[in-house]
Motif scaffolding. Structure first.
Motif, PDB file in Angstrom:
ATOM      1  N   ARG A  39     -39.302 -12.067 -67.011  1.00  0.00           N
ATOM      2  CA  ARG A  39     -39.270 -11.037 -68.057  1.00  0.00           C
ATOM      3  C   ARG A  39     -40.641 -10.368 -68.139  1.00  0.00           C
ATOM      4  N   THR A  40     -40.718  -9.107 -67.764  1.00  0.00           N
ATOM      5  CA  THR A  40     -41.982  -8.377 -67.867  1.00  0.00           C
ATOM      6  C   THR A  40     -42.008  -7.481 -69.102  1.00  0.00           C
ATOM      7  N   ALA A  43     -41.978 -10.256 -74.917  1.00  0.00           N
ATOM      8  CA  ALA A  43     -41.170 -11.387 -75.381  1.00  0.00           C
ATOM      9  C   ALA A  43     -41.199 -11.508 -76.898  1.00  0.00           C
ATOM     10  N   SER A  99     -35.368 -17.308 -71.949  1.00  0.00           N
ATOM     11  CA  SER A  99     -34.512 -16.546 -72.855  1.00  0.00           C
ATOM     12  C   SER A  99     -33.324 -16.031 -72.059  1.00  0.00           C
ATOM     13  N   THR A 101     -30.604 -12.738 -71.662  1.00  0.00           N
ATOM     14  CA  THR A 101     -30.341 -11.347 -71.991  1.00  0.00           C
ATOM     15  C   THR A 101     -28.970 -10.964 -71.451  1.00  0.00           C
ATOM     16  N   GLU A 108     -33.968 -15.551 -68.177  1.00  0.00           N
ATOM     17  CA  GLU A 108     -35.278 -14.975 -67.891  1.00  0.00           C
ATOM     18  C   GLU A 108     -36.378 -15.990 -68.185  1.00  0.00           C
ATOM     19  N   THR A 110     -39.678 -16.262 -69.705  1.00  0.00           N
ATOM     20  CA  THR A 110     -40.240 -15.387 -70.725  1.00  0.00           C
ATOM     21  C   THR A 110     -41.749 -15.561 -70.870  1.00  0.00           C
TER      22      THR A 110
END
Length: 142
Positions: A39-40, A43, A99, A101, A108, A110
């Protein structure tokens, strides 16, 4: 051969990220599933699960502990770093934050257990994964 290369001098918690590539001939390679998506995006305000083996104070380091909570922004100058109301202690560093999504379809990575701050007892903070972290993961993935 082991190799580490720090890109940032000092204690830069924004860049507290590392990835490793394992040899293809490891006997336990089949036990490792695909990596989650990194995840970029921020968060902060995302519900995450943090895992770790804390070993200080009330913990022994032998039990896997988890926290499920919504990430908050750290205080200045760490406002880009997500924080969790989680009382894991030393020894849990490096443990993953995950996390989901897309309706719980995509797992992901995070952030990760990284540091605590004075005045924020009961909270731990992690790096915000960015394009640099994604590039490091791509490089380690070969």
């Amino acid at each position: 051969h082991p190799h580490a290369d720090w890109k940032e001098p000092g204690n830069n918690y924004l860049a507290d990220v590392a990835f490793a590539r394992m040899a293809d001939d490891r006997p336990d390679q089949s036990d490792v599933s695909d990596l989650p998506v990194l995840r970029t995006a921020s968060a902060i305000e995302v519900e995450v699960t943090a895992l770790g083996y804390p070993a200080a104070k009330k913990y022994s380091g032998s039990d896997l502990i988890h926290c499920l909570c919504t990430a908050v922004a750290g205080p200045s100058p760490y406002s880009d770093n997500p924080g969790l109301a989680c009382d894991m202690t030393g020894g849990s560093s490096g443990g993953p934050w995950y996390s989901y999504t897309d309706g719980n379809k995509v797992l992901e990575a995070t952030s990760l257990n990284s540091f605590g701050l004075r005045g924020y007892n009961g909270y731990m903070f992690g790096p915000a994964f960015d394009d640099g972290a994604a590039a490091a993961l791509a490089s380690a993935s070969g």
